[in-house]
Design an enzyme around this catalytic site. Structure first.
Site, short mmCIF file in Angstrom:
data_model
loop_
_atom_site.label_atom_id
_atom_site.label_comp_id
_atom_site.label_asym_id
_atom_site.label_seq_id
_atom_site.Cartn_x
_atom_site.Cartn_y
_atom_site.Cartn_z
N GLU A 1 3.17 -7.44 8.44
CA GLU A 1 3.38 -5.99 8.27
C GLU A 1 4.22 -5.68 7.04
OE1 GLU A 1 1.69 -3.75 9.83
OE2 GLU A 1 0.74 -5.41 10.89
N ASP B 1 -10.93 -0.18 -24.29
CA ASP B 1 -11.25 -0.28 -22.87
C ASP B 1 -11.13 1.05 -22.15
OD1 ASP B 1 -11.87 -2.92 -22.57
OD2 ASP B 1 -9.81 -3.54 -22.25
N PRO C 1 0.82 -1.22 0.00
CA PRO C 1 0.00 0.00 0.00
C PRO C 1 0.85 1.26 0.00
CG PRO C 1 -0.26 -1.23 2.08
CD PRO C 1 0.60 -2.06 1.18
N ARG D 1 -3.49 -9.73 -20.34
CA ARG D 1 -4.48 -9.52 -21.40
C ARG D 1 -4.00 -8.52 -22.45
NH1 ARG D 1 -7.89 -5.17 -20.89
NH2 ARG D 1 -9.75 -6.21 -21.70
N1 SAM Z 1 2.04 -2.60 7.17
C1 SAM Z 1 1.73 -2.38 5.79
C2 SAM Z 1 1.39 -0.92 5.57
O1 SAM Z 1 0.71 -0.34 6.41
O2 SAM Z 1 1.76 -0.35 4.53
C3 SAM Z 1 0.56 -3.24 5.36
C4 SAM Z 1 0.92 -4.67 5.20
S1 SAM Z 1 -0.40 -5.63 4.54
C5 SAM Z 1 -1.28 -6.10 5.95
C6 SAM Z 1 0.38 -7.12 4.04
C7 SAM Z 1 0.70 -7.22 2.56
O3 SAM Z 1 -0.48 -7.09 1.80
C8 SAM Z 1 1.63 -6.16 2.00
O4 SAM Z 1 2.99 -6.48 2.26
C9 SAM Z 1 1.32 -6.24 0.53
O5 SAM Z 1 1.98 -7.31 -0.08
C10 SAM Z 1 -0.17 -6.53 0.52
N2 SAM Z 1 -1.01 -5.33 0.33
C11 SAM Z 1 -1.84 -4.79 1.24
N3 SAM Z 1 -2.47 -3.74 0.74
C12 SAM Z 1 -2.05 -3.59 -0.53
C13 SAM Z 1 -2.34 -2.65 -1.55
N4 SAM Z 1 -3.20 -1.63 -1.39
N5 SAM Z 1 -1.71 -2.78 -2.74
C14 SAM Z 1 -0.83 -3.78 -2.93
N6 SAM Z 1 -0.52 -4.70 -1.99
C15 SAM Z 1 -1.12 -4.61 -0.80
#
Ligand code: SAM
Length: 279
Positions: free
Chosen positions: A145, A202, A118, A187
């Site tokens: 995390e 698209d 994220p 795709r």
């Molecule tokens: N502690 C992190 C933070 O607050 O940025 C969040 C970790 S999340 C619980 C666990 C994993 O989910 C991340 O390492 C990532 O691989 C994935 N993930 C969660 N949200 C995501 C998003 N919006 N986009 C891409 N991957 C995501």
């Protein structure tokens, strides 16, 4: 294209074997290998995480596991040499419909390492278009995390590292994000979609959301298909579709219309549609 996915939940990636992606695997356009991160652990518990330095809740994924995993996946050595190769879930193409492989090219052969997080840059259609021309994408699925940041600094020597986010929300793990990105990228690879125009028209291809679509019957529950779509006048149909795309985009994603205006990609007719003064 070859996709490698490193995860602690290999079975989560099974949807990659279905429908258009399964068909691309059968046709030799796509090769998918899924690697269980726990293959690179050395302790009896196969631990991939540990407590965070500095304190706080949750666990962080260990560099001592991720580092060797990424080394091996880059070189296709060690446990990565025989990662789980996905085959198609069931036949999608006739045996004589398999294309010839492309001649090898002379470009940067370091794979792109995609790190879903994220905290990354937004993943967009433009990202998908850029990656669709790559020969290899490697995805690192975080859990808990996330992954110790030094892993990605170190991986920069063997990969072109890109940290990307699906959107402003937090998922439990990176696997679902990988499924989303893999679909969006694959795709776009020539030969994957039956009709090339499908993705050329698209949403996002021209900076706008796509307008509404209709199919038979012409009247359904007293609701008629817009008459222009039955006119057979292709120029009129194209204009109507652009008008609808402009109006929908202005209603739900006004910032996309502003970006087109800023880039000089709206003409006088577009503006009159948006202002409600078009004839
Ligand atoms: N502690 C992190 C933070 O607050 O940025 C969040 C970790 S999340 C619980 C666990 C994993 O989910 C991340 O390492 C990532 O691989 C994935 N993930 C969660 N949200 C995501 C998003 N919006 N986009 C891409 N991957 C995501």
């Amino acid at each position: 294209m070859r996709l490698d996915v490193i995860t602690i939940f290999p079975e989560y990636l099974d949807p990659l074997r279905h429908a258009l992606l399964g068909r691309a695997i059968e046709r030799g356009i796509l090769d998918v290998a899924v690697h269980d991160l726990r293959s690179w652990t050395h302790d009896v518990h196969k631990a991939v995480d540990d407590t965070p330095y500095g304190g706080g809740p949750g666990m962080v994924m260990k560099p001592t596991v991720w580092g060797p995993a990424l080394d091996d996946v880059a070189a296709l050595t060690g446990p990565a040499a025989d990662g789980l190769r996905l085959d198609s879930a069931h036949p999608h193409v006739a045996a004589d419909d398999v294309p010839e492989p492309d001649a090898p090219g002379g470009r940067d052969d370091r794979p792109v390492l995609v790190v879903p997080t994220p905290a990354g840059r937004p993943f967009t259609q433009a990202t998908a278009e850029r990656w669709a021309t790559e020969e290899r994408l490697v995805f690192a699925c975080g859990r808990y995390e996330g992954i110790d940041q030094r892993v990605f600094e170190d991986a920069g020597e063997r990969y072109r590292v890109e940290e990307v986010s699906l959107g402003d929300y937090v998922l439990i793990g990176g696997e679902v994000a990988v499924l989303v990105m893999a679909e969006a990228v694959v795709r776009l690879i020539p030969g994957v979609l039956g009709n090339r125009r499908s993705h050329e028209e698209d949403s996002f291809q021209d900076g706008l959301l796509e307008g509404p679509s209709y199919t038979k019957p012409r009247v359904w529950r007293d609701r008629e298909v817009p008459a222009v779509l039955l006119s057979g006048d292709h120029a009129k149909v194209d204009r109507w579709r652009r008008d609808q795309a402009l109006l929908r985009t202005a209603a739900v994603r006004p910032e996309l219309v502003e970006a087109l205006e800023h880039d000089g990609r709206l003409d006088g007719h577009d503006r009159s549609v948006l202002e409600g003064t078009a004839e």
